[in-house]
Write an enzyme that holds these catalytic residues in place. Structure first.
Site, PDB file in Angstrom:
ATOM      1  N   LYS A   1       0.879  -1.067   0.009  1.00 24.89           N
ATOM      2  CA  LYS A   1      -0.082  -0.071  -0.034  1.00 24.89           C
ATOM      3  C   LYS A   1       1.047   1.361  -0.010  1.00 24.89           C
ATOM      4  O   LYS A   1       1.959   1.073   0.188  1.00 24.89           O
ATOM      5  CB  LYS A   1      -0.985   0.104   1.299  1.00 24.89           C
ATOM      6  CG  LYS A   1      -1.934  -1.284   1.128  1.00 24.89           C
ATOM      7  CD  LYS A   1      -2.674  -1.340   2.457  1.00 24.89           C
ATOM      8  CE  LYS A   1      -3.866  -2.270   2.578  1.00 24.89           C
ATOM      9  NZ  LYS A   1      -4.702  -2.063   3.676  1.00 24.89           N
TER      10      LYS A   1
ATOM     11  N   TYR B   1     -12.672  -2.586  -4.304  1.00 24.45           N
ATOM     12  CA  TYR B   1     -13.252  -2.552  -2.964  1.00 24.45           C
ATOM     13  C   TYR B   1     -14.943  -2.369  -3.005  1.00 24.45           C
ATOM     14  O   TYR B   1     -15.681  -1.742  -2.205  1.00 24.45           O
ATOM     15  CB  TYR B   1     -12.804  -1.100  -2.074  1.00 24.45           C
ATOM     16  CG  TYR B   1     -11.368  -1.485  -1.621  1.00 24.45           C
ATOM     17  CD1 TYR B   1     -11.169  -2.428  -0.768  1.00 24.45           C
ATOM     18  CD2 TYR B   1     -10.496  -0.436  -2.401  1.00 24.45           C
ATOM     19  CE1 TYR B   1      -9.783  -2.457  -0.431  1.00 24.45           C
ATOM     20  CE2 TYR B   1      -8.992  -0.904  -1.959  1.00 24.45           C
ATOM     21  CZ  TYR B   1      -8.757  -1.573  -1.088  1.00 24.45           C
ATOM     22  OH  TYR B   1      -7.550  -1.662  -0.528  1.00 24.45           O
TER      23      TYR B   1
ATOM     24  N   PHE C   1     -16.093   3.656   6.233  1.00 21.35           N
ATOM     25  CA  PHE C   1     -14.774   3.780   5.763  1.00 21.35           C
ATOM     26  C   PHE C   1     -14.408   3.882   4.380  1.00 21.35           C
ATOM     27  O   PHE C   1     -13.038   4.238   4.182  1.00 21.35           O
ATOM     28  CB  PHE C   1     -13.865   2.776   6.759  1.00 21.35           C
ATOM     29  CG  PHE C   1     -14.219   1.257   6.261  1.00 21.35           C
ATOM     30  CD1 PHE C   1     -13.721   0.790   5.050  1.00 21.35           C
ATOM     31  CD2 PHE C   1     -15.272   0.508   6.898  1.00 21.35           C
ATOM     32  CE1 PHE C   1     -13.841  -0.644   4.557  1.00 21.35           C
ATOM     33  CE2 PHE C   1     -15.584  -0.542   6.550  1.00 21.35           C
ATOM     34  CZ  PHE C   1     -14.771  -1.113   5.331  1.00 21.35           C
TER      35      PHE C   1
ATOM     36  N   ARG D   1      -1.605 -14.631   3.875  1.00 24.28           N
ATOM     37  CA  ARG D   1      -2.366 -13.724   5.163  1.00 24.28           C
ATOM     38  C   ARG D   1      -1.553 -14.200   6.237  1.00 24.28           C
ATOM     39  O   ARG D   1      -1.774 -13.232   6.906  1.00 24.28           O
ATOM     40  CB  ARG D   1      -3.838 -14.478   4.825  1.00 24.28           C
ATOM     41  CG  ARG D   1      -4.462 -13.718   3.397  1.00 24.28           C
ATOM     42  CD  ARG D   1      -6.091 -13.883   3.315  1.00 24.28           C
ATOM     43  NE  ARG D   1      -6.745 -13.126   4.568  1.00 24.28           N
ATOM     44  CZ  ARG D   1      -7.405 -11.837   4.490  1.00 24.28           C
ATOM     45  NH1 ARG D   1      -6.892 -11.190   3.508  1.00 24.28           N
ATOM     46  NH2 ARG D   1      -7.925 -11.638   5.410  1.00 24.28           N
TER      47      ARG D   1
ATOM     48  N   THR E   1      -4.941  -7.706  10.459  1.00 24.45           N
ATOM     49  CA  THR E   1      -5.250  -6.345   9.687  1.00 24.45           C
ATOM     50  C   THR E   1      -4.953  -5.250  10.430  1.00 24.45           C
ATOM     51  O   THR E   1      -4.301  -4.208  10.356  1.00 24.45           O
ATOM     52  CB  THR E   1      -6.961  -6.325   9.430  1.00 24.45           C
ATOM     53  OG1 THR E   1      -6.986  -7.455   8.519  1.00 24.45           O
ATOM     54  CG2 THR E   1      -7.080  -5.079   8.647  1.00 24.45           C
TER      55      THR E   1
ATOM     56  N   ARG F   1       2.920  -7.307   9.025  1.00 22.09           N
ATOM     57  CA  ARG F   1       2.328  -6.172   9.754  1.00 22.09           C
ATOM     58  C   ARG F   1       2.490  -5.790  11.274  1.00 22.09           C
ATOM     59  O   ARG F   1       2.851  -4.722  11.844  1.00 22.09           O
ATOM     60  CB  ARG F   1       0.946  -6.061   9.638  1.00 22.09           C
ATOM     61  CG  ARG F   1       0.273  -5.905   8.296  1.00 22.09           C
ATOM     62  CD  ARG F   1      -1.423  -6.340   8.347  1.00 22.09           C
ATOM     63  NE  ARG F   1      -1.926  -6.150   7.043  1.00 22.09           N
ATOM     64  CZ  ARG F   1      -2.911  -6.677   6.429  1.00 22.09           C
ATOM     65  NH1 ARG F   1      -3.286  -7.889   7.330  1.00 22.09           N
ATOM     66  NH2 ARG F   1      -3.368  -6.814   5.379  1.00 22.09           N
TER      67      ARG F   1
ATOM     68  N   ASN G   1      -1.792  -0.218   6.816  1.00 24.18           N
ATOM     69  CA  ASN G   1      -1.112  -1.415   7.184  1.00 24.18           C
ATOM     70  C   ASN G   1      -0.091  -2.062   6.429  1.00 24.18           C
ATOM     71  O   ASN G   1      -0.135  -3.440   6.534  1.00 24.18           O
ATOM     72  CB  ASN G   1      -2.218  -2.336   8.055  1.00 24.18           C
ATOM     73  CG  ASN G   1      -3.277  -3.049   6.781  1.00 24.18           C
ATOM     74  OD1 ASN G   1      -2.881  -2.855   5.605  1.00 24.18           O
ATOM     75  ND2 ASN G   1      -4.119  -3.476   7.277  1.00 24.18           N
TER      76      ASN G   1
ATOM     77  N   HIS H   1      -1.968  -5.593   1.567  1.00 21.64           N
ATOM     78  CA  HIS H   1      -3.214  -6.296   1.127  1.00 21.64           C
ATOM     79  C   HIS H   1      -2.936  -7.741   0.534  1.00 21.64           C
ATOM     80  O   HIS H   1      -2.003  -7.605  -0.310  1.00 21.64           O
ATOM     81  CB  HIS H   1      -3.947  -5.467   0.354  1.00 21.64           C
ATOM     82  CG  HIS H   1      -5.091  -6.368  -0.450  1.00 21.64           C
ATOM     83  ND1 HIS H   1      -6.522  -6.436   0.165  1.00 21.64           N
ATOM     84  CD2 HIS H   1      -5.091  -7.003  -1.466  1.00 21.64           C
ATOM     85  CE1 HIS H   1      -7.074  -7.186  -0.567  1.00 21.64           C
ATOM     86  NE2 HIS H   1      -6.174  -7.601  -1.463  1.00 21.64           N
TER      87      HIS H   1
ATOM     88  N   GLU I   1      -9.299 -10.180  -8.138  1.00 19.49           N
ATOM     89  CA  GLU I   1      -8.503  -9.291  -8.047  1.00 19.49           C
ATOM     90  C   GLU I   1      -7.188  -8.996  -9.099  1.00 19.49           C
ATOM     91  O   GLU I   1      -7.005  -7.930  -9.604  1.00 19.49           O
ATOM     92  CB  GLU I   1      -7.871  -9.202  -6.682  1.00 19.49           C
ATOM     93  CG  GLU I   1      -8.916  -8.816  -5.426  1.00 19.49           C
ATOM     94  CD  GLU I   1      -8.446  -9.057  -4.041  1.00 19.49           C
ATOM     95  OE1 GLU I   1      -9.208  -8.928  -3.023  1.00 19.49           O
ATOM     96  OE2 GLU I   1      -7.378  -9.416  -3.961  1.00 19.49           O
TER      97      GLU I   1
END
Length: 144
Positions: A14, A54, A62, A90, A96, A107, A121, A124, A135
């Site tokens: 990100k 998204y 948000f 993941r 998250t 993270r 964070n 993704h 995606e």
């Protein structure tokens, strides 16, 4: 005995991770885990791409701040491949919420709460093989 099936996942470093120079560290961890990079692209995502990515969050409180953050600077988009790579990445990424993410995870080691919401964070990762396929088709249409 049947060989395990390889799958693909989308990983995004990100804008906060790119800005902080963490792309190499994220990619190092992905490669150290034994996953293969299939495609890598650095881009500033436009609102249309992010709206599609998204889509399930449209209308949530948000959503606008998330889209604003994700379009605020470059994102490193990566397609990684390997057996159970969706689940594996993941786990590698961690929770998250960066404050709750375990040490040793991306993270947990590299992200923290900056007071701007949990979307900052660092990474993704697709949450299922079906999400990964959707995606990847958005971010890398040539691979669909």
């Amino acid at each position: 005995m049947t060989e395990p099936t390889s799958e693909r996942t989308l990983i995004l470093v990100k804008p906060d991770g790119v800005q902080r120079g963490l792309c190499g560290e994220v990619l190092r961890r992905v490669e150290a885990k034994g996953y293969t990079m299939v495609a890598v692209r650095l881009l500033i995502p436009n609102r249309d791409l992010l709206a599609q990515h998204y889509a399930e969050h449209v209308g949530k409180g948000f959503y606008e701040s998330l889209v604003g953050f994700m379009s605020s600077g470059p994102v490193l988009a990566v397609v990684a491949e390997g057996v159970r790579v969706v689940e594996g990445f993941r786990s590698l990424a961690g929770a998250t919420d960066p404050t709750a993410a375990a040490p040793g995870t991306i993270r947990g080691d590299l992200a923290r709460d900056w007071g701007n919401g949990p979307q900052e964070n660092v990474v993704h990762g697709s949450d299922s093989p079906a999400s990964a396929a959707r995606e990847i088709a958005l971010w890398f249409p040539e691979l669909a």
